[in-house]
Scaffold this active site. Sequence first.
Site, PDB file in Angstrom:
ATOM      1  N   LYS A 169     -28.430  23.834  18.839  1.00  0.00           N
ATOM      2  CA  LYS A 169     -27.467  21.970  19.420  1.00  0.00           C
ATOM      3  C   LYS A 169     -27.180  22.225  20.668  1.00  0.00           C
ATOM      4  CE  LYS A 169     -24.242  21.253  15.918  1.00  0.00           C
ATOM      5  NZ  LYS A 169     -23.982  20.647  13.910  1.00  0.00           N
TER       6      LYS A 169
ATOM      7  N   ALA B 200       0.609  -1.230   0.130  1.00  0.00           N
ATOM      8  CA  ALA B 200      -0.229  -0.021   0.371  1.00  0.00           C
ATOM      9  C   ALA B 200       0.873   0.857   0.374  1.00  0.00           C
ATOM     10  CB  ALA B 200      -0.823  -0.134   0.605  1.00  0.00           C
TER      11      ALA B 200
END
EC number: 2.7.6.1
Length: 338
Positions: free
Chosen positions: A203, A47
């Site tokens: 919120k 990878a």
Amino acid sequence: MPALTEPKLITGNSNKPLANSIARRMSMHRGMNVGLVDARVERFNDAEIFVEVFENVRGEDMFIIQSTSKPANDHLMELLIMADALQRSSAGRITAVIPYFGYARQDRRTKARTPISAKLVANMLTRAGIERVLTMDLHAAQIQGFFDIPVDNLYAAPIFALDIQHHFGDMDDVMIISPDVGGVARARELAKRINAPLAIVDKRREKPGEVAEMTVIGDVTGKRCIIVDDLCDTAGTLCKAAEVLMDAGATEVHSYITHGVMSGPAVERVTNSVMKSLVITDTIEPTQAILDCPNIRVVPTAPVFAQGILNIWNGTSVSSLFETETLVPIYEGFYSKG
């Protein structure tokens, strides 16, 4: 003084459709083919990322188009390694076009012993040889100050204003909503562009990712509400805000979000929510699930990024793209009148 060389584009793997769209738009503007530089950006078996540029870029004005979206670390490393490859190939100037700037949510220390990762990323980009950054709707405006190089931060608001005016018709009952107190400036900017009133959904979070309570500040009775924010991750807060607005008397709820991160259950939540529509841009490549969702619509950013790249290359104003009127001819065909 205008550059003598042509702008050259190169892209990683984060958002190839957007890079190709930008190249096509620039070809239209230039009246000549502007393609992507031939290169390979791939991974070894472990990878590890490898980049090879197959064209001569010596002295060229290079633009790397790469969002640092999921997987953020891979796409960030691709960007850094591409910049290093171009710098070592004697490119004249390297500009990073980062439609979605990952790690932007880590722009400050929220508690003791936490990092400011956005600053770390800025340092890495600069050290990799990048001399300028072009991005859109940074999560926090102060991130521009993390860089010691020029940063042009484009805004989705003028694009959204065009889209709203095109799709909503009569604007008398339209109200812009900020999903939290911190986003009021962004929501107010769009509200001013379309001459609409503003309300806020306040919120309170018990912990990151979980909202304990929401309250609507302002009267939304009989209004078509448009929630405006810079990104949507899991869509939990967004869908909850839509419910609160409907309970408060709104007739419809729509959302305009710049960066559709759309992690985990986000698409399912939006599909099942009371929101009539969610509009996102293509700064992050939309998945097939997003494209198939009946109440999600994607608006293009290639026209504004193409013009931004050309303005940087020409040494002309990028801030002219902050105005809706400037984008009308750029988006001709997308939002034609009549």
